[in-house]
Design a protein around this motif. Structure first.
Motif, PDB file in Angstrom:
ATOM      1  N   TRP A  72     -11.167   6.075  -2.418  1.00  0.00           N
ATOM      2  CA  TRP A  72      -9.807   5.635  -2.709  1.00  0.00           C
ATOM      3  C   TRP A  72      -9.062   6.691  -3.497  1.00  0.00           C
ATOM      4  N   ALA A 152     -12.462   1.984  10.003  1.00  0.00           N
ATOM      5  CA  ALA A 152     -11.880   2.013  11.343  1.00  0.00           C
ATOM      6  C   ALA A 152     -11.959   3.403  11.949  1.00  0.00           C
TER       7      ALA A 152
ATOM      8  N   LEU B 137       5.150  -0.038  13.662  1.00  0.00           N
ATOM      9  CA  LEU B 137       3.688  -0.007  13.663  1.00  0.00           C
ATOM     10  C   LEU B 137       3.226  -0.728  12.413  1.00  0.00           C
ATOM     11  N   ILE B 139      -0.021  -1.709  10.197  1.00  0.00           N
ATOM     12  CA  ILE B 139      -1.447  -1.483   9.942  1.00  0.00           C
ATOM     13  C   ILE B 139      -1.874  -2.494   8.894  1.00  0.00           C
ATOM     14  N   GLU B 146       0.882  -2.717   5.924  1.00  0.00           N
ATOM     15  CA  GLU B 146       1.590  -1.444   5.915  1.00  0.00           C
ATOM     16  C   GLU B 146       2.470  -1.420   7.150  1.00  0.00           C
ATOM     17  N   GLN B 148       5.214   0.708   9.371  1.00  0.00           N
ATOM     18  CA  GLN B 148       5.858   1.988   9.628  1.00  0.00           C
ATOM     19  C   GLN B 148       6.925   1.792  10.685  1.00  0.00           C
ATOM     20  N   GLY B 179      -6.652  -1.191   9.413  1.00  0.00           N
ATOM     21  CA  GLY B 179      -7.313  -0.126   8.683  1.00  0.00           C
ATOM     22  C   GLY B 179      -8.696  -0.493   8.204  1.00  0.00           C
ATOM     23  N   ALA B 288      -2.038   2.534  -1.134  1.00  0.00           N
ATOM     24  CA  ALA B 288      -1.449   1.284  -1.603  1.00  0.00           C
ATOM     25  C   ALA B 288      -0.030   1.172  -1.036  1.00  0.00           C
TER      26      ALA B 288
END
Lengths: 176, 350
Positions: A72, A152, B137, B139, B146, B148, B179, B288
């Motif tokens: 992270w 993924a 998009l 995710i 998220e 986009q 993700g 984040a």
């Protein structure tokens, strides 16, 4: 059991003795130095004599968190995937330039080191810092955590990555 | 009896209140949701009618007198087979076949998987993967969205989080990826559920028939905070939508008040910039939610709490109490002044 004075006093004594054990501060998180055991002229005592001061040292959930945080916060950017080494030294080998005690690793993370290790003390909360320390110490031991979920980007076979540019850019975290 | 009947309108209000809520399948505000809702109503009414008929027959069977035990006649099984053949076989078969066909037609009307062009690939070239140009998009992450906004010109692309704006009266193609684990995109007022599967892009086409806020939710269990992974789709008229797009494409607002300037320093020098991004500043974390226009969002923490000063202060200092297990750590190191400055900075990022 009859509630007479004698049994009451025994119970009170037992309770007081049990309560005293709770005042042991050496395992409190964030304490600066381990409780030093005096075993001769070696400052700080022998390494085995110092208990781990990291509250998360053997907690499997915290080790998983440490593994997640390692990626992270992009530690792998310098230290390589799973700490194998790159621009920064490997964290998996036996060489510890600045020491391998919990407090020494914590100090490295918080204050940085002169050869390029940044200081993360103001950037990473202390709780997460201790989890990272625990993860680093767990490398190459049976406690090292496995990934909970195959990420993924690791699920697509390498050969297929070229087929669809959109898949690669969407799922490759380093391409943004 | 009169008094009982008198309460019926009030009681029915209780049931009807579910229909009008912002997150109800029966409150359809788009063509896809309207078709789903009409099939839902058909099934509900049909099954309620069948149930009433069955309960009535059961009541008749209970009430029918058969005589005393001493004169009890043997059970006559000769005449009941028509009931079983018609009521137990033919009628259910007919009803279920009708509903099955209607359901299949509904599925075919909204193909979700663009790679093979849906169920009738040859006749639907516009649903082939190459033909679908997704505008958005999404995710899915644990436990936030998220988002986009894509564009042929990279200058006009931007990333935001958790709140989607779409224009009304126009279908919008959305590509769905994940993700980490499986999630599911579900805005009941607009469409059915489409999963976000890691490694396998899905496509959905949503259309709102009028302006409004449509609440949605992640519909595939994805971990500890699956319940607080909510969506907000805001449908706006074309002009409002274009204004919103233009403001989102701009970099983060430069702070002008002294509080916000101090807050920006706290944001950049502290842990926030490790994970979050504000375009136009040095904060470039990608793991984040993007906070470039955080002040313009209605809710925070994946639409779990209102985006006001109180909740933002609580989120920053004790996120783990609001959403235990979320990736946002507790940051209790700020004192009151610093927290107020930080919140002032974040809320001026409109």
């Amino acid at each position: 059991m009859r509630l007479n004075t004698w049994s009451l006093m025994t119970a009170a004594t037992v309770l007081v003795l049990v309560g005293c054990r709770g005042f042991d501060k050496s395992a409190a998180p964030g304490s600066a130095f381990p409780s030093a055991t005096n075993v001769g002229p070696i400052p700080g005592g022998l390494p085995e004599a110092n208990e781990s001061i990291d509250p998360y040292s053997k907690d499997p959930v915290a080790l998983q968190e440490g593994r997640r945080l390692f990626g992270w916060y992009n530690c792998s950017g310098c230290h390589g995937d799973h700490g194998g080494g790159g621009m920064g030294p490997s964290l998996r080998d036996d060489t510890w330039i600045y020491g391998d005690r919990d407090d020494q690793i914590f100090d490295t993370l918080v204050h940085g080191r002169s050869n390029g290790m940044p200081a993360w003390g103001s950037k990473i909360p202390e709780d997460q810092m201790w989890k990272l320390v625990a993860y680093i110490k767990s490398m190459r031991t049976p406690l090292e955590p496995e990934p909970p979920v195959v990420p993924a980007e690791e699920q697509i076979p390498i050969a297929d990555l070229g087929r669809s540019a959109s898949l690669q850019t969407h799922l490759d975290p380093h391409s943004r | 009896m009169r008094r009982l009947l008198g309460t019926a309108p009030l009681i029915s209000l209780l049931f009807l209140s579910g229909c009008a809520s912002a997150q109800s399948t029966l409150n359809a505000k788009g063509p896809a949701a309207a078709r789903i809702a009409s099939l839902s109503w058909l099934m509900t009414i049909l099954f309620v009618v069948v149930s009433i008929a069955m309960w009535a027959l059961l009541a008749v069977a209970f009430a029918k007198r058969r005589g005393s035990l001493s004169e009890h006649a043997p059970i006559d099984i000769g005449g009941g087979q028509a009931w079983i053949a018609i009521g137990g076989l033919a009628l259910p078969l007919f009803v279920l076949t009708v509903i099955f066909i209607l359901g299949l037609r509904l599925l075919a009307a909204f193909p979700i998987h663009g790679m093979h062009g849906g169920m009738r690939a040859g006749t639907r070239p516009e649903m082939e993967a190459d033909a679908i140009k997704p505008e958005i998009l999404i995710i899915g992450h644990q436990w936030w969205w998220e988002i986009q906004y894509l564009d042929g010109n990279p200058d006009r692309q931007f990333t935001t989080a958790n709140e989607i704006h779409i224009p009304t009266h126009r279908p919008v193609n959305i590509e769905l990826e994940s993700g980490d684990v499986m999630h599911s995109f579900w805005v009941p007022g607009l469409h059915g559920k489409v999963d976000l599967i890691p490694g396998h892009p899905n496509f959905i086409r949503i259309e709102a028939s009028g302006p409004g806020n449509f609440k949605g939710q992640c519909a595939e269990f994805c971990g500890a905070q699956h319940a607080l992974m909510r969506l907000l789709v805001v449908a706006q008229g074309e002009d409002d939508y274009d204004t919103w797009l233009a403001s989102q494409r701009a970099p983060g607002a430069v702070p002008t008040s002294s509080e916000a300037i101090r807050g920006e320093q706290i944001f950049l020098s502290g842990p926030c910039s490790m994970c979050h991004q504000v375009r136009g500043t040095l904060a470039g974390g990608h793991v984040a939610p993007d906070l470039t226009h955080f002040g313009s969002r209605q809710y925070l923490a994946a639409n779990s709490f209102p985006n006001n000063d109180a909740y933002l202060e609580a989120w920053v200092t004790h996120a783990q109490s609001l959403k235990p297990g979320a990736q946002m750590p507790d940051l209790a190191q700020f004192d009151g002044e610093q927290l107020r400055d930080l919140v002032a900075y974040l809320h001026q990022l409109r």
